[in-house]
Scaffold this motif. Structure first.
Motif, PDB file in Angstrom:
ATOM      1  N   LYS A  14       2.193  -3.854   1.516  1.00  0.00           N
ATOM      2  CA  LYS A  14       2.156  -2.804   0.509  1.00  0.00           C
ATOM      3  C   LYS A  14       3.499  -2.720  -0.207  1.00  0.00           C
ATOM      4  O   LYS A  14       4.435  -3.446   0.101  1.00  0.00           O
ATOM      5  N   LEU A  15       3.582  -1.813  -1.162  1.00  0.00           N
ATOM      6  CA  LEU A  15       4.828  -1.557  -1.883  1.00  0.00           C
ATOM      7  C   LEU A  15       5.681  -0.598  -1.059  1.00  0.00           C
ATOM      8  O   LEU A  15       5.208  -0.008  -0.086  1.00  0.00           O
ATOM      9  N   TYR A  16       6.921  -0.433  -1.448  1.00  0.00           N
ATOM     10  CA  TYR A  16       7.803   0.529  -0.794  1.00  0.00           C
ATOM     11  C   TYR A  16       8.389   1.427  -1.880  1.00  0.00           C
ATOM     12  O   TYR A  16       9.263   1.002  -2.640  1.00  0.00           O
ATOM     13  N   ILE A  17       7.872   2.647  -1.978  1.00  0.00           N
ATOM     14  CA  ILE A  17       8.256   3.572  -3.048  1.00  0.00           C
ATOM     15  C   ILE A  17       8.512   4.948  -2.447  1.00  0.00           C
ATOM     16  O   ILE A  17       7.655   5.495  -1.739  1.00  0.00           O
ATOM     17  N   GLY A  18       9.676   5.490  -2.709  1.00  0.00           N
ATOM     18  CA  GLY A  18       9.991   6.840  -2.254  1.00  0.00           C
ATOM     19  C   GLY A  18       9.976   7.011  -0.752  1.00  0.00           C
ATOM     20  O   GLY A  18       9.687   8.095  -0.243  1.00  0.00           O
ATOM     21  N   GLY A  19      10.270   5.946  -0.014  1.00  0.00           N
ATOM     22  CA  GLY A  19      10.283   6.016   1.437  1.00  0.00           C
ATOM     23  C   GLY A  19       8.924   5.854   2.084  1.00  0.00           C
ATOM     24  O   GLY A  19       8.804   5.952   3.305  1.00  0.00           O
ATOM     25  N   ALA A  20       7.878   5.603   1.281  1.00  0.00           N
ATOM     26  CA  ALA A  20       6.518   5.423   1.797  1.00  0.00           C
ATOM     27  C   ALA A  20       6.007   4.032   1.406  1.00  0.00           C
ATOM     28  O   ALA A  20       6.634   3.322   0.615  1.00  0.00           O
ATOM     29  N   PHE A  21       4.861   3.666   1.949  1.00  0.00           N
ATOM     30  CA  PHE A  21       4.272   2.348   1.693  1.00  0.00           C
ATOM     31  C   PHE A  21       2.897   2.508   1.035  1.00  0.00           C
ATOM     32  O   PHE A  21       1.862   2.373   1.687  1.00  0.00           O
ATOM     33  N   PRO A  22       2.873   2.800  -0.264  1.00  0.00           N
ATOM     34  CA  PRO A  22       1.588   2.940  -0.944  1.00  0.00           C
ATOM     35  C   PRO A  22       0.999   1.587  -1.330  1.00  0.00           C
ATOM     36  O   PRO A  22       1.717   0.596  -1.497  1.00  0.00           O
ATOM     37  N   ARG A  23      -0.322   1.572  -1.493  1.00  0.00           N
ATOM     38  CA  ARG A  23      -0.968   0.409  -2.094  1.00  0.00           C
ATOM     39  C   ARG A  23      -0.745   0.477  -3.601  1.00  0.00           C
ATOM     40  O   ARG A  23      -0.489   1.538  -4.151  1.00  0.00           O
ATOM     41  N   SER A  24      -0.863  -0.637  -4.267  1.00  0.00           N
ATOM     42  CA  SER A  24      -0.773  -0.613  -5.721  1.00  0.00           C
ATOM     43  C   SER A  24      -1.920   0.227  -6.276  1.00  0.00           C
ATOM     44  O   SER A  24      -3.059   0.132  -5.808  1.00  0.00           O
ATOM     45  N   GLU A  25      -1.643   1.078  -7.256  1.00  0.00           N
ATOM     46  CA  GLU A  25      -2.697   1.929  -7.815  1.00  0.00           C
ATOM     47  C   GLU A  25      -3.780   1.086  -8.486  1.00  0.00           C
ATOM     48  O   GLU A  25      -4.909   1.527  -8.640  1.00  0.00           O
ATOM     49  N   SER A  26      -3.435  -0.152  -8.849  1.00  0.00           N
ATOM     50  CA  SER A  26      -4.415  -1.033  -9.490  1.00  0.00           C
ATOM     51  C   SER A  26      -5.371  -1.661  -8.485  1.00  0.00           C
ATOM     52  O   SER A  26      -6.415  -2.196  -8.866  1.00  0.00           O
ATOM     53  N   GLY A  27      -5.000  -1.624  -7.205  1.00  0.00           N
ATOM     54  CA  GLY A  27      -5.824  -2.258  -6.184  1.00  0.00           C
ATOM     55  C   GLY A  27      -5.681  -3.771  -6.149  1.00  0.00           C
ATOM     56  O   GLY A  27      -6.378  -4.446  -5.390  1.00  0.00           O
TER      57      GLY A  27
END
Length: 290
Positions: A14-27
């Motif tokens: 996943k990505l690393y943004i703001g201290g969290a690991f979100p999936r790309s919003e595009s999927g």
């Protein structure tokens, strides 16, 4: 014991943004392969929206990080170095897969990345003395110049040197109080996301470093034209893309660090130029008391 014929569990990074690991919003995701063409894992393919989210996180983290003491920032970078060294075997394995180097060479590159972090950590409370000055003036005043961080810096990481090169472009940006959004090596993104896992469990505040994986040609222009990005390091951009990004960056007078010509030796002495490239100088006047 592994059962015969058992399928390995492949990881989707996943990505690393703001201290969290979100999936790309595009999927979206893309396949990451080794130097021999073997499938390694899937990595998220970040979108324009992900880049905007990363810039927002970096801007939110900037006041706290730039306001921290230089000593504190140095201690945090040293802690990151400690934790990176604790995962030496994993990073070495990823470098072997990415670049086809020997186990010995991969270990040396990981050690060099750790040493590079420690080196920059040592500069945290010294760069002010190097760039600051007490200026001579004709009058009864003190005239003092001090360096300050630029703000949010976008960094296009080098395609080669997926760990040492990555550390060599991130550390000088954050040690002086900037926050950053990094586009990882498109060819070999796995060390970058593993580094994100190290950062997430270190003392580094969330949002100081944000890591995006995906297509450099897709992400770099959006970061170059983003009006809340104060500077951009184009080290990992091919020449034609770098020229286009520099043109886009002129819209809000971003500081721009152009790619070096020729092959970069990341094992060489890094010097202080990457730190000073993203510093502003504040000059203050104060009357001399009687």
């Amino acid at each position: 014991m592994t059962e015969p014929g058992r399928l390995a569990v492949r990881k989707t990074y996943k990505l690393y943004i703001g201290g969290a690991f979100p999936r790309s919003e595009s999927g979206r995701s893309y396949a990451v392969t080794s130097s021999k063409g073997q499938f390694l894992a899937n990595a998220s393919r970040a979108s324009r929206k992900d880049a905007r989210d990363a810039v927002t996180a970096a801007r939110k983290a900037f006041p706290g990080w730039s306001g921290a003491t230089a000593y504190n920032r140095g201690q945090i970078l040293y802690r990151v170095a400690e934790m990176l060294e604790g995962r030496r075997a994993q990073f070495a394995a990823e470098l072997i897969d990415a670049d086809g180097v020997s186990a010995r060479k991969a270990g040396e590159l990981v050690d060099a990345a750790v040493d590079r972090l420690v080196w920059y950590a040592g500069w945290s409370d010294k760069i002010g003395a190097l760039r600051g000055a007490a200026n001579p003036v004709a009058g009864p005043y003190f005239n003092l110049s001090t360096p300050e961080p630029t703000g949010v810096v976008a960094v296009v990481a080098p395609p080669m040197g997926p760990l040492l090169g990555l550390i060599s472009v991130i550390a000088p940006v954050i040690v002086s109080g900037n926050t950053c959004v990094v586009v990882a090596s498109e060819r070999a993104p796995l060390p970058a996301i593993t580094l994100g896992e190290v950062l997430a469990t270190s003392d580094l505040p969330g949002g100081v470093v944000n890591l995006l994986t995906g297509r450099v040609a897709e992400l770099a222009p959006w970061l170059a034209s983003h009006m809340d990005v104060n500077a951009i390091d184009l080290t990992g951009c091919p020449e034609e893309l770098a020229v286009a990004c520099e043109r886009d960056a002129a819209e809000n007078l971003k500081r721009v660090l152009r790619p070096a010509t020729g092959k970069v030796d990341w094992l060489a002495d890094p010097g202080v130029e990457r730190m000073t490239a993203f510093l502003e100088t504040k000059t203050v006047w104060h009357p001399i008391g009687v």
